[in-house]
Motif scaffolding. Sequence first.
Motif, PDB file in Angstrom:
ATOM      1  N   LYS A 127      32.153  27.558  41.535  1.00 36.36           N
ATOM      2  CA  LYS A 127      33.203  28.440  42.038  1.00 36.36           C
ATOM      3  C   LYS A 127      34.012  27.745  43.129  1.00 36.36           C
ATOM      4  O   LYS A 127      33.459  27.192  44.071  1.00 36.36           O
ATOM      5  CB  LYS A 127      32.571  29.720  42.595  1.00 36.36           C
ATOM      6  CG  LYS A 127      33.595  30.760  43.013  1.00 36.36           C
ATOM      7  CD  LYS A 127      33.501  31.072  44.488  1.00 36.36           C
ATOM      8  CE  LYS A 127      34.419  32.240  44.836  1.00 36.36           C
ATOM      9  NZ  LYS A 127      34.339  32.572  46.270  1.00 36.36           N
TER      10      LYS A 127
ATOM     11  N   SER B 203      36.983  27.937  46.102  1.00 31.64           N
ATOM     12  CA  SER B 203      37.616  28.872  47.045  1.00 31.64           C
ATOM     13  C   SER B 203      38.392  28.087  48.085  1.00 31.64           C
ATOM     14  O   SER B 203      37.872  27.120  48.656  1.00 31.64           O
ATOM     15  CB  SER B 203      36.568  29.725  47.769  1.00 31.64           C
ATOM     16  OG  SER B 203      36.126  30.791  46.983  1.00 31.64           O
TER      17      SER B 203
ATOM     18  N   HIS C 246      27.387  31.312  49.732  1.00 26.87           N
ATOM     19  CA  HIS C 246      28.462  31.940  50.514  1.00 26.87           C
ATOM     20  C   HIS C 246      27.965  32.329  51.906  1.00 26.87           C
ATOM     21  O   HIS C 246      28.658  32.112  52.904  1.00 26.87           O
ATOM     22  CB  HIS C 246      28.987  33.187  49.794  1.00 26.87           C
ATOM     23  CG  HIS C 246      29.965  32.905  48.716  1.00 26.87           C
ATOM     24  ND1 HIS C 246      29.601  32.384  47.495  1.00 26.87           N
ATOM     25  CD2 HIS C 246      31.317  33.068  48.653  1.00 26.87           C
ATOM     26  CE1 HIS C 246      30.676  32.248  46.728  1.00 26.87           C
ATOM     27  NE2 HIS C 246      31.728  32.649  47.409  1.00 26.87           N
TER      28      HIS C 246
ATOM     29  N   LEU D 190      37.348  32.419  53.394  1.00 29.75           N
ATOM     30  CA  LEU D 190      37.606  31.964  52.031  1.00 29.75           C
ATOM     31  C   LEU D 190      38.578  32.909  51.336  1.00 29.75           C
ATOM     32  O   LEU D 190      38.403  34.134  51.375  1.00 29.75           O
ATOM     33  CB  LEU D 190      36.299  31.888  51.236  1.00 29.75           C
ATOM     34  CG  LEU D 190      35.183  31.040  51.844  1.00 29.75           C
ATOM     35  CD1 LEU D 190      33.962  31.048  50.932  1.00 29.75           C
ATOM     36  CD2 LEU D 190      35.665  29.610  52.075  1.00 29.75           C
TER      37      LEU D 190
ATOM     38  N   ALA E 188      40.008  34.968  48.437  1.00 29.89           N
ATOM     39  CA  ALA E 188      39.311  35.615  47.318  1.00 29.89           C
ATOM     40  C   ALA E 188      40.059  35.497  46.000  1.00 29.89           C
ATOM     41  O   ALA E 188      39.514  35.846  44.950  1.00 29.89           O
ATOM     42  CB  ALA E 188      39.081  37.096  47.639  1.00 29.89           C
TER      43      ALA E 188
ATOM     44  N   SER F 225      42.482  33.499  42.941  1.00 28.48           N
ATOM     45  CA  SER F 225      42.642  32.205  42.271  1.00 28.48           C
ATOM     46  C   SER F 225      43.944  31.527  42.669  1.00 28.48           C
ATOM     47  O   SER F 225      43.974  30.321  42.931  1.00 28.48           O
ATOM     48  CB  SER F 225      42.608  32.390  40.746  1.00 28.48           C
ATOM     49  OG  SER F 225      41.291  32.498  40.282  1.00 28.48           O
TER      50      SER F 225
ATOM     51  N   LEU G  91      38.964  33.986  39.623  1.00 32.52           N
ATOM     52  CA  LEU G  91      38.093  34.628  40.600  1.00 32.52           C
ATOM     53  C   LEU G  91      38.297  36.139  40.518  1.00 32.52           C
ATOM     54  O   LEU G  91      39.427  36.621  40.441  1.00 32.52           O
ATOM     55  CB  LEU G  91      38.446  34.175  42.025  1.00 32.52           C
ATOM     56  CG  LEU G  91      38.359  32.684  42.368  1.00 32.52           C
ATOM     57  CD1 LEU G  91      38.600  32.486  43.855  1.00 32.52           C
ATOM     58  CD2 LEU G  91      37.024  32.103  41.976  1.00 32.52           C
TER      59      LEU G  91
ATOM     60  N   GLY H  14      33.215  36.430  43.687  1.00 30.47           N
ATOM     61  CA  GLY H  14      34.139  36.091  42.612  1.00 30.47           C
ATOM     62  C   GLY H  14      33.665  36.356  41.205  1.00 30.47           C
ATOM     63  O   GLY H  14      34.424  36.196  40.246  1.00 30.47           O
TER      64      GLY H  14
ATOM     65  N   SER I 104      40.295  39.331  51.313  1.00 32.51           N
ATOM     66  CA  SER I 104      39.482  38.178  51.692  1.00 32.51           C
ATOM     67  C   SER I 104      38.818  38.392  53.044  1.00 32.51           C
ATOM     68  O   SER I 104      37.645  38.054  53.239  1.00 32.51           O
ATOM     69  CB  SER I 104      40.344  36.915  51.738  1.00 32.51           C
ATOM     70  OG  SER I 104      41.004  36.703  50.504  1.00 32.51           O
TER      71      SER I 104
END
Length: 523
Positions: free
Chosen positions: A28, A30, A87, A99, A101, A103, A336, A343, A470
């Motif tokens: 993933k 971010s 995370h 981070l 959230a 894409s 995401l 995500g 986020s």
Amino acid sequence: MNSTNRLHLLKQNNQQSLLKNGLKGIEKESLRLSKEGFIAQTRHPYQLGASLTHPHITTDYSEALLEFITPPYADINETISFMHNIHQFVYDKLDNEFLLATSMPCGINGDESIPIARYGDSNIGKMKYIYRKGLWHRYGRTMQAIAGIHFNYSVPQNLWPVLHKLEGSTQTLEAFQSSAYFDLIRNFQRQGWLILYLFGASPAICKSFFKSRPELMSQFEEFDNGTLYHPYATSLRMSDIGYKSNNQANLDIDYNSLDGYVNSLSHAIDTPYPEYANIGIKVNGEYQQLNTNILQIENEYYSTVRPKQIIKPCEKPTLALKRRGVQYVEIRSLDLDLFNPIGIDANRGRFIEALLLSCLMQDSPEISSDDFSTHNTNQLKVAHEGRKPDLTLIKDRQSIRLQDWAYEILDGMQEICDILDENEAGNLYNQALTAQRELIDNPELTPSARILARLRTEQLPFARFADQLSQQHAQNFYAQKLNATDTLKFTQLATDSHAKQREIEANDSLSMDDFLEKYFNQS
């Protein structure tokens, strides 16, 4: 024997339970943002470990684009739990940053605002940096700041010898396994547009995304002063908004066999491209890209699904495939889920697992160049306007309503879900299937539609909405701490990764020129 009878053969011999417990891993990405909501200009946090050598926490294109990698687990809940722990550990170490959230990136200010990832002074570390520098010259940095989820899936290893025997294959077991994975891949290319419809979560884009390429803005409608969109878009991340250059669009990668795939991809890596020759490899003694070929390395070829083999240090991915065959597939078309703090959730993972097994069990004819083009057209159509009423796609050279085809695919997954749920509590795979049926019944329930509805209701530009969501996720992580055992484990991994990077740097004996020559001349 073709694969039409695979599921029938397994059930006939009471071996269908071998479909259970395939390994699931998640990667993933971010984007790391400052507390003001702009792309972080700070270095990759030292406390997280060395991005070159850490097995679970690294960077993708940018120093600010974090990438988290779980081990593969048979139970998707363990995969999700590990991703959550990553995370939590990262948030415990972040200093006034959070981070993103979504894409599609927000908080960027043109190409120069996106710092290219650095991996230290070793030859392999410098190679990774030069490759990214080449991507900048070829496509621009902004496109590389897009984040996504890669879902890695390995078919249960115990299935292969049984299937090999039941089908009476004359191939070696390794060759049979690779061939079957390519059956899966071709069917996913046919049906993979469904992932964009169900899970696409990028129907809108910040205008700031286009600062370095303003000419692309005319392709979109204006949602508000800061946001562009398409009214029925699902996943603009997976659309043709500039990442695919003409040279990639014309590549004819062969997905009909492992040999064909390796040879066609290797050909692209070995074939010069005049436009890239103009950039040069070295300018004033400084590398600008790894080479002037159509692709610098395998990873530059963008595809929704990749056959994968675990690579050894400094081994070319195509060679790993050639030497040891396909070990797993990497699904690359997931946005995401911005409504989820990490995500992705287990429900989504179960659905994708069942879809991939369905792709493996179904007949999978070879794909021609025309077929490949059709599949690409279908995907782009769904990316740009997948929720449009009565949208039609092309299946078997015939027009078909998206909803009708989607129901066909889900109906074809039913038997797989029943098998995966057999003797298990909760019918979780059937629940995952039912949840997606609802999204086909009602496009307004899809993530892409829900995002646009929230933007309208709350009268927020996409950047502000992404920032707020986020920050909410960040507060949730800040409010809880990772348990002492896992904190110790990740802290040790970080320490070990720094030591390993220092060891690699200390053991380098070749010049950069010689290192690259040796790397590309592997055979």
